[in-house]
Design an enzyme around this catalytic site. Structure first.
Site, PDB file in Angstrom:
ATOM      1  N   ASP A  10       0.859  -1.188   0.000  1.00 21.57           N
ATOM      2  CA  ASP A  10       0.000   0.000   0.000  1.00 21.57           C
ATOM      3  C   ASP A  10       0.894   1.237   0.000  1.00 21.57           C
ATOM      4  O   ASP A  10       1.727   1.419   0.889  1.00 21.57           O
ATOM      5  CB  ASP A  10      -0.903  -0.025   1.246  1.00 21.57           C
ATOM      6  N   ASP A 105      -3.578   2.333  -5.610  1.00 18.86           N
ATOM      7  CA  ASP A 105      -2.271   2.321  -4.940  1.00 18.86           C
ATOM      8  C   ASP A 105      -2.052   1.126  -4.017  1.00 18.86           C
ATOM      9  O   ASP A 105      -1.156   1.145  -3.191  1.00 18.86           O
ATOM     10  CB  ASP A 105      -2.053   3.632  -4.174  1.00 18.86           C
ATOM     11  N   GLU A 106      -2.870   0.096  -4.148  1.00 18.56           N
ATOM     12  CA  GLU A 106      -2.576  -1.091  -3.340  1.00 18.56           C
ATOM     13  C   GLU A 106      -2.911  -2.376  -4.078  1.00 18.56           C
ATOM     14  O   GLU A 106      -3.762  -2.386  -4.956  1.00 18.56           O
ATOM     15  CB  GLU A 106      -3.273  -1.053  -1.971  1.00 18.56           C
TER      16      GLU A 106
END
Ligand code: TTP
Ligand code: CA
Length: 359
Positions: A10, A105-106
């Protein structure tokens, strides 16, 4: 059953960190990415410097500015964040076949059977050196624990939760850390006097299942660190490649052609293994003086046959690249990939990205 190894990555303060990276004068400053306070904007995210003042995602920009008078607002540059997101996924591709992006974003990576800790460290390091950003990495035996781990020492965290540590990790956490527990469920649990995961584990399980149904069952499993959901391979890679830096620089065309043939076989195998076909072959040559040349050919048809990849690649090496210097590195890549179910490109549903409760 073999124990799984799951990595959750993350990115830290994703949009804000990209803005700080792209505008070095913003480094170490409290910044918010989002709408202007004068125009009733909302904060998408804030740098960790701004979070110290209480600035949070989804907060009215006006309120954020009141909390932190020096707050610098930056507009959202979605294209740029998507570009970085793609680069991060390309790094993941070097380590895992099975990648499940959860949002921009993860992502989860299933690296079962490999050295998860080494991979986690390398990914973190490469995100730092290649993109100038920090990520928090969590490693454990299932998705839930891996995600919990990445969250544990944020930002710039690196946390491993072993099977033995899982219980000790979970019991003292507030119930909102359970997957799927948002403010509403948290409230309902509180009414039963359940504040911590420990309270839930010790509660009469029948009452929980009566009251919450299927969700109650899931919550109890998460509370015990159990989660058998598979990492769903949702990431569609755009290319597959092989490259080698030779131990000594090469000027023997036979060796280069032999290497090309070997690579073509590996690439065809990797395509077929996943039921994919590709249309474009790219050759990359780095010479002894570090000059780097790439050439591409798009074939008339999609293929997973090694001879066709080999023919294209060797043709480029022999006829389209002037081999007057020794070769330091040779790479072959296939791209323009077709998926068995005729893919619709995995577009980021930006609105849908943040609906998960209990993050
Ligand atoms: P998050 O991963 O939730 O947050 P973050 O990366 O900014 O911070 P951290 O993980 O270190 O706590 O979200 C990723 C990006 O998604 C975030 O940078 C901005 C965007 N986003 C929104 O646009 N709106 C939102 O409400 C949230 C939560 C995130
Ligand atoms: Ca993040």
């Amino acid at each position: 059953m073999k124990e799984k190894q799951i990595i959750h990555v993350d990115m830290d303060a994703f949009y804000a960190s990209i803005e700080q990276k792209d505008h070095p004068e913003l480094k170490n400053k409290p910044i918010a990415v989002g709408g202007d306070p004068k125009r009733r904007g909302v904060v998408c995210t804030a740098s960790y410097e701004a979070r110290r003042y209480g600035v949070r995602a989804a907060m009215a920009s006006k309120k954020a500015q009141m909390l932190c008078p020096n707050l610098i607002f930056m507009p959202v540059r979605m294209e740029r964040y998507m570009e970085v997101s793609r680069k991060i996924l390309e790094i993941f591709e070097d380590y895992a076949e099975c990648i499940e992006p959860l949002s921009i974003d993860e992502a989860f990576l299933d690296v079962t059977g490999k050295d998860g800790i080494k991979i986690g460290r390398e990914i973190k390091e490469r995100i730092k050196t290649e993109l100038g950003l920090t990520a928090s990495v969590g490693i454990s035996q299932n998705k839930y624990l891996a995600k919990l781990a990445s969250d544990y020492q944020k930002p710039n965290g690196f946390t491993i939760i072993t099977k033995e540590e899982a219980e000790g990790f979970l019991l003292p956490l507030p119930v909102r850390k359970l997957w799927g527990v948002g403010p509403k469920t948290e409230n309902e649990l509180r009414k039963l006097g359940i504040y911590y995961i420990r309270d839930l584990v010790n509660y009469d399980q029948n009452i929980i299942i009566d009251r919450f149904g299927k969700k109650g069952f899931e919550l109890l499993n998460f509370a015990k660190g159990k989660d058998d959901r598979a990492v769903e391979n949702k990431h569609r890679r755009k290319s597959i490649g092989e490259e080698t830096t030779f131990e000594t620089d090469i000027d023997d065309m036979n060796i280069l052609i032999q290497y090309t043939e070997d690579c073509s076989k590996i690439l065809a195998y990797r395509l077929r293994e996943k039921g994919l076909q590709a249309r474009t072959v790219t050759v990359k040559v780095k010479f002894e003086d570090f000059e780097c040349i790439t050439r591409s050919t798009t074939m008339p048809n999609f293929t997973d046959i090694y001879q066709e990849i080999y023919l294209s690649a060797s043709n480029m090496i022999q006829n389209k690249i002037n081999m007057i210097k020794k070769v330091r590195l040779l790479g072959i890549q296939v791209s323009n990939i077709r998926y068995p179910d005729e893919p619709v490109q995995l577009l980021m549903d930006v609105e849908g990205l943040f609906k998960g409760e209990g993050k």
